[in-house]
Design a protein around this motif. Structure first.
Motif, PDB file in Angstrom:
ATOM      1  N   PRO A 959      46.326  45.806  36.242  1.00 19.43           N
ATOM      2  CA  PRO A 959      46.186  44.380  36.485  1.00 19.43           C
ATOM      3  C   PRO A 959      44.816  43.960  35.928  1.00 19.43           C
ATOM      4  O   PRO A 959      43.810  44.603  36.220  1.00 19.43           O
ATOM      5  CB  PRO A 959      46.223  44.261  38.008  1.00 19.43           C
ATOM      6  N   SER A 961      42.007  41.257  35.940  1.00 23.87           N
ATOM      7  CA  SER A 961      41.592  40.089  36.710  1.00 23.87           C
ATOM      8  C   SER A 961      40.271  39.537  36.198  1.00 23.87           C
ATOM      9  O   SER A 961      39.473  40.249  35.585  1.00 23.87           O
ATOM     10  CB  SER A 961      41.493  40.442  38.197  1.00 23.87           C
ATOM     11  N   GLY A 964      37.912  38.563  39.941  1.00 22.68           N
ATOM     12  CA  GLY A 964      38.685  39.021  41.081  1.00 22.68           C
ATOM     13  C   GLY A 964      40.075  38.436  41.194  1.00 22.68           C
ATOM     14  O   GLY A 964      40.819  38.757  42.106  1.00 22.68           O
ATOM     15  N   LYS A 965      40.428  37.549  40.269  1.00 20.84           N
ATOM     16  CA  LYS A 965      41.724  36.902  40.324  1.00 20.84           C
ATOM     17  C   LYS A 965      42.632  37.500  39.247  1.00 20.84           C
ATOM     18  O   LYS A 965      42.310  37.437  38.055  1.00 20.84           O
ATOM     19  CB  LYS A 965      41.537  35.407  40.081  1.00 20.84           C
ATOM     20  N   THR A 966      43.747  38.102  39.662  1.00 19.12           N
ATOM     21  CA  THR A 966      44.626  38.771  38.698  1.00 19.12           C
ATOM     22  C   THR A 966      45.303  37.751  37.800  1.00 19.12           C
ATOM     23  O   THR A 966      45.877  36.767  38.287  1.00 19.12           O
ATOM     24  CB  THR A 966      45.695  39.577  39.450  1.00 19.12           C
ATOM     25  N   ARG A 967      45.211  37.985  36.475  1.00 18.06           N
ATOM     26  CA  ARG A 967      45.803  37.019  35.537  1.00 18.06           C
ATOM     27  C   ARG A 967      46.977  37.588  34.766  1.00 18.06           C
ATOM     28  O   ARG A 967      47.947  36.908  34.525  1.00 18.06           O
ATOM     29  CB  ARG A 967      44.734  36.542  34.542  1.00 18.06           C
ATOM     30  N   TYR A 994      41.351  33.550  28.719  1.00 18.71           N
ATOM     31  CA  TYR A 994      40.703  33.339  30.023  1.00 18.71           C
ATOM     32  C   TYR A 994      39.177  33.321  29.930  1.00 18.71           C
ATOM     33  O   TYR A 994      38.506  32.794  30.789  1.00 18.71           O
ATOM     34  CB  TYR A 994      41.180  34.390  31.035  1.00 18.71           C
ATOM     35  N   ILE A1010      42.405  49.174  38.355  1.00 18.78           N
ATOM     36  CA  ILE A1010      42.216  47.752  38.093  1.00 18.78           C
ATOM     37  C   ILE A1010      41.187  47.528  36.979  1.00 18.78           C
ATOM     38  O   ILE A1010      40.337  48.389  36.723  1.00 18.78           O
ATOM     39  CB  ILE A1010      41.749  47.038  39.392  1.00 18.78           C
ATOM     40  N   ASN A1012      38.512  44.413  36.106  1.00 17.27           N
ATOM     41  CA  ASN A1012      37.999  43.115  36.568  1.00 17.27           C
ATOM     42  C   ASN A1012      36.910  42.650  35.602  1.00 17.27           C
ATOM     43  O   ASN A1012      35.960  43.377  35.329  1.00 17.27           O
ATOM     44  CB  ASN A1012      37.448  43.242  37.992  1.00 17.27           C
TER      45      ASN A1012
END
Length: 1015
Positions: A959, A961, A964-967, A994, A1010, A1012
């Motif tokens: 994922p 992100s 901290g926000k998963t895109r 993004y 992850i 980030n």
RNA sequence: GCCCAGGUGGUGGAAUUGGUAGACACGCAGGACUUAAAAUCCUGUUAUCAUUGCGAUAGUGCGGGUUCAAGUCCCGCCCCGGGUACCA
């Protein structure tokens, strides 16, 4: 054929019984494992759905351990002495033994239908003479023992006697004193001891025996002729019947559990029990370390000894408080204060439980007129009496430090006594500062010290000056061991010249005698006093009280090891092999009762060298309570009628209560005028029916400004009117009452109460659709609340495997939750889906149905199939070890869903799957195992090992992100390093989108987890 | 009051050491099969906004904080359940 659980489950239950599949042997080359459930009390309502919750969990664990190669002991029995059977006997005259037998038979039938793997050859019943013989035997050992403080062990009383014979006894200062000594005996020399009469000797020994007669305060209910437990007394009256209860001093058998207080506390460290249970036991035992301290009474030789945990606050003492029962009260009270003190002491002593409960916050007390001298400052300190000081704890006196104890503070504020600050940090104008933190002030030699250091120093100085001694107190009290009841173990004691003697071992069991009635005698003696010619050797009276409910359960875990031994309570071989319980499952409500007593008896038996363990259970798990949804009818009486009729001089008699449907009740309560009108006119009709004079009046006229307030005046839900509870079998899932059945049931209960039911009328005020809606509340499931749901119908409708899986699927074992069957179809579907994996469906066009035949492929399994299986093996293994049974069921569902999608019917996958599911759903597993070609039960198959190599992934879908926000997600090979992933991610088109042209401040890559990007 | 446990969709609940909130089910909605129903299967289902599609925002009892990142850790509070009753 679709899966026929009825046939299959019956078949295997018969097979297990016939082959004694679950029989445990007392020796084996396998490692042992003991799984125990808290055994049930066989109530008349039958086993309810809450019972099996723990039993299913322990059964899964027992079956899992067998698959893991352990020799498993998994027994079941009945805690069959107890009050409900006795209550029933009092009402019906039926012998409790008969009721108990019937109830046990019903329990057994229900248990058998759920497919538990109990070794029934080891069943115990605490009410069987061959069981209670040994409960009595253990009592005799307790009677014949004393606690030697020096060896810190129980010993035979003979060692104490020889100690008396050679050294005598030094009185209260002797260090062989233990526990909760009620009366401190005077000292005596060896010579004096030898010359004591037998009665005198016994009187002394009673102060030391672990089972002894004591004078204890009890809740005596004269109308019931019996003693009640604290929980049976509500607001000063008996819960059953509502009769007044008084406090009374009574000779009672007690067990000196207090001798074990320290060990019961310390040994908690070594056992794997839930922290909350351990904490509850710690609080119950209530160890507090402090010091005793003597204050000289001014102008007197007397001394007041207090116990305090805060000797550091000695300079903050502004008064001393004695309990009203304190022995010095009469001696020190001055002439001027005598009347006031006498009055107060009488008041405090006669203050009933009810009053105490009603005004807990009310502060009462009186000044004695006397003073003590402060041991360090030499100042005068007034002596008060207050009932917030308990006679039975510590020395029955406290040094009051209002600045740093909230009770002393409240007392000081109320009587306007000085408050001195000695620990800095609080605001004494508002409240006391009780925290053990801060620096000492106004305290002479303690000034500047931290509280903890100050305590040490204060004790040192107090001891040095001979003012007192460091001391430990316990909150724990000795356990009262007698009950004035019939249905319990007779205490194996007889009285000769008023001296208690225990029976010889050869005279056991002392059988429970027959009586004509199960009630106390007219003179208030327990029911056993009714037994005809029941005398020891035909002349000596037996003890008439029986043992409490917890007697039998305090050692039953040992009896299962050797259930039929006639020579001893458990053989050495058996207990050396099984040791103690490895896993114990039961309710948290036994935290300070059963679970403390069983630990006490275990330590005692260990002290005598009879068993090799000091704790009954290594691991303890508490299952949550399954609550029931009680149903209530809303009953409206005519409370205002009397008032109105007085004015109008109308008379009415026997107006029946009106049962108001919930929807209507809510509307009326809200003040809906139209509904109130309708309801009043309904009431008016009823009044006319009972007294035609009413036809001249409209109910409305009568009310004249009367406001209908349902909750206060008119409506009663719950306990307010006895009988508003409704058996839930008369109420539908949508809360609709079956009025016909309900009325018949109600009439029956009135009939039993001796009411003439021929004229009885029930008035129901219904909803507009002519139905009666009940009120529901979630509470404990219990026969007395009429909300018991038994597992029977569920087993009948969905099968035992389904019930087992469903109860586990409901949620974590420890959580309490109300019972509902909403999700049961999901589990039922799962079982059918599992069955279909092993079967091939063929459509039968002519009958438009499916024919299913067993169909298994011997082909090698694919990578995906093996992965699905081994993932599940891994998850299930860790779930079982963590007692997370709800997630196991989910994972079986996931596995079966995946295998169904893969159309997998390969032996290589399905055979291990059958084994891992067997602990949860043993019936279907046995059937499938059998169809797979095995002739032996699946019980002793080998639990498959997880092969990690099938689970290795080559890539991970990261994922990605931003802040901290998963895109979005991006898959990368796992061989890529963090740096490579970071580089790759930054080149992505989506990343650029993004980033909006900005340069990332930081990029965090956690391998296999992850990405980030911080902008 | 004190001690313990808990608070996540409409519901039961899931989320190893902080790392994709809502797994798995139920319920609900729509569809397939069927004369029909049951059974079975498929699709959707946190909320709000937007919608042709892409989406956006908020969100794990409430208020703060630590952190690249909080259901998870820290501080304060609220609510529900269990235990206990003045223990010096």
């Amino acid at each position: 054929m679709e899966y026929n659980f009825r046939e299959v489950e019956k078949k295997w239950q018969q097979y297990w019984a016939a082959n004694k599949t679950y029989k445990a042997e007392n020796q084996s080359t396998k490692p042992k494992y003991y799984v125990l459930d808290m055994f049930p009390y066989p109530s008349g309502a039958g086993l309810h759905v809450g019972h099996p919750l723990g039993y299913i969990a322990s059964d899964i664990f027992a079956r899992y351990k067998r698959l893991k190669g352990f020799n498993v002991l998994h027994p079941m029995g009945y805690d069959s002495f107890g009050l409900p059977a006795e209550q029933y006997a009092i009402q019906t005259g039926q012998h409790p033994e008969i009721t108990t037998k019937t109830n046990i038979a019903r329990y057994r039938e229900q248990l058998d239908k759920i497919g538990f793997s109990f070794d029934w050859d080891r069943e115990v019943r605490t009410s069987n003479p061959d069981y209670y013989k040994w409960t009595q035997w253990i009592f005799i050992q307790l009677f014949n023992s004393w606690y030697n403080k020096k060896t810190n062990k129980a010993e035979n009383i003979s060692t104490l006697i020889s100690c008396f014979e050679s050294n005598g006894f030094k009185g209260t200062s002797d260090d062989i004193l233990t526990g909760d000594l009620e009366i401190y005996h005077d000292g005596f020399t060896a010579e004096e001891w030898k010359n004591f009469s037998e009665a005198n000797k016994e009187q002394v020994l009673q102060q030391f025996r672990l089972a002894y007669l004591s004078d204890t305060m009890v809740n005596w209910c004269p109308q019931l002729g019996t003693v009640l437990a604290n929980e049976e007394v509500k607001d000063g009256v008996s819960e059953r019947g509502g009769y007044p209860v008084e406090r009374k001093l009574m000779k009672q058998w007690s067990l000196r559990i207090t001798a074990y207080a320290d060990r019961l506390l310390n040994d908690l460290e070594g056992i794997d029990w839930t922290e909350s249970i351990k904490e509850a036991q710690r609080n119950w035992i209530g160890r507090s370390d402090g010091t005793s301290l003597k204050f000289k009474v001014e102008n007197s030789s007397a001394e007041v000894e207090v116990f305090t945990t805060r000797p550091d606050t000695i300079f903050g003492v502004s008064f001393v408080t004695l309990a009203p029962e304190h022995e010095l009260v009469a001696q020190i009270t001055t002439a001027t204060q005598k009347n006031a003190v006498d009055e107060y002491v009488t008041f405090a002593k006669n203050r009933s439980e009810r009053e105490r409960m009603a005004d807990v916050k009310k502060i009462t007390g009186v000044f004695t007129g006397a003073y003590v001298i402060h041991p360090f400052t030499g100042k005068q300190i007034p002596i008060w009496i207050g009932d917030y000081v308990l006679a039975g704890y510590g020395t029955g006196a406290v040094m009051a430090v209002p600045g740093h104890d909230s009770r002393d503070y409240a007392f000081a504020k109320h009587f306007d006594l000085p408050i001195i600050e000695v620990v800095a940090g609080g605001d004494l104008s508002k409240e006391s500062y009780d925290a053990k933190e801060g620096k000492l002030i106004n305290s002479d030699f303690l000034n500047g010290l931290e509280v903890k250091e100050a305590i040490k120093k204060a004790i040192a100085v107090i001891e040095e000056k001979g003012l007192g001694k460091g001391k430990t107190n316990f909150r724990l009290r000795d356990a009262i061991f007698g009950r004035q009841r019939y249905w319990g173990e007779p205490i194996p004691v007889y009285y000769k010249d008023g001296i208690p003697h225990v029976l010889k071992e050869s005279e056991l069991p002392l059988m429970l005698p027959e009586v004509d009635k199960y009630l106390p005698t007219e003179t208030g003696e327990p029911p056993l006093a009714r037994a005809k010619d029941w005398k020891y050797e035909g002349k000596y009276e037996y003890e008439y009280s029986t043992m409490p409910g917890w007697a039998g359960s305090s050692w039953y875990f040992l009896r299962y090891m050797d259930a039929h031994n006639e020579k001893t309570f458990v053989s050495k071989e058996a207990v050396d092999y099984w040791q103690n319980v490895d896993l114990y499952i039961g309710g948290a409500e036994h935290a300070t009762g059963h679970l403390l007593y069983v630990r006490f008896w275990t330590k005692f038996l260990n002290d005598l060298g009879l068993i090799p363990v000091i704790e009954p259970a290594k691991k303890l798990i508490n299952q949550g309570m399954i609550q029931g949804e009680s149903a209530f009818v809303i009953i409206c009486t005519f409370p205002k009628i009397e008032f109105f009729t007085k004015n109008k001089e109308l008379k009415i008699n026997n107006i029946p209560p009106i049962y108001i449907s919930k929807g209507k009740a809510l509307e009326i309560e809200k003040g809906n005028k139209v509904e109130i009108e309708k309801y009043l006119s309904f009431c008016n009709d009823i009044l006319v029916e009972f007294n035609p004079d009413f036809k001249n009046y409209k109910f409305n006229d009568l009310q004249n400004g009367y406001k209908l307030t349902l909750t206060e005046n008119c409506f009663h839900t719950g306990e307010a009117i006895p009988g508003s509870r409704t058996p839930i079998e008369y109420v539908s899932g949508k809360n609709i009452l079956d009025i016909g059945h309900y009325s018949a049931w109600r009439a029956e209960t009135y009939k039993n109460l001796g009411v003439d039911i021929s004229k009885l009328v029930f008035k129901f005020y219904l909803e507009d659709d002519a139905q009666y809606i009940c009120h529901r509340e979630v509470e404990k499931m219990s026969k007395s609340k009429w909300n018991v749901v038994t597992p029977d119908t569920m087993v009948e409708q969905y099968g035992a495997d389904c019930l087992r899986l469903y109860e586990m699927f409901l949620g974590p074992l420890e959580l309490s939750k109300p019972w509902n069957t909403n999700g049961i179809t999901g589990v039922s579907n799962f079982i059918r889906k599992l069955w279909r994996l092993y079967h091939q469906g063929q459509k039968n066009e002519s009958q438009n149905s499916k024919e299913e035949t067993f169909y298994i492929s011997e082909e090698k399994a694919s990578k995906d199939e093996l992965k699905a299986l081994h993932k599940t093996i891994k998850k299930i293994s860790s779930d079982i070890e963590n007692f997370s049974f709800n997630t196991s069921v989910s994972n079986f569902m996931i596995c079966v869903n995946e295998l169904t999608d893969l159309k997998c019917n390969k032996r290589e996958v399905l055979e291990p799957l059958t084994i891992i599911i067997a602990p949860y759903a043993p019936h279907i597993a046995e059937e499938l195992w059998n169809r797979l070609g095995h002739s032996e039960s699946i019980t002793y198959a080998a639990f498959p090992e997880c092969n990690e190599s099938y689970l290795v992934e080559s890539s991970f879908n990261y994922p990605v992100s931003f802040n901290g926000k998963t895109r979005f997600f991006q898959e990368y090979d796992l061989s890529l390093t963090k740096e490579q992933v970071e580089k790759e991610v930054l080149t992505l088109e989506q990343t650029q989108k993004y980033l909006e042209g900005k340069t990332p401040k930081k990029v965090i890559v956690v391998h296999n987890k992850i990405v980030n990007i911080v902008i």
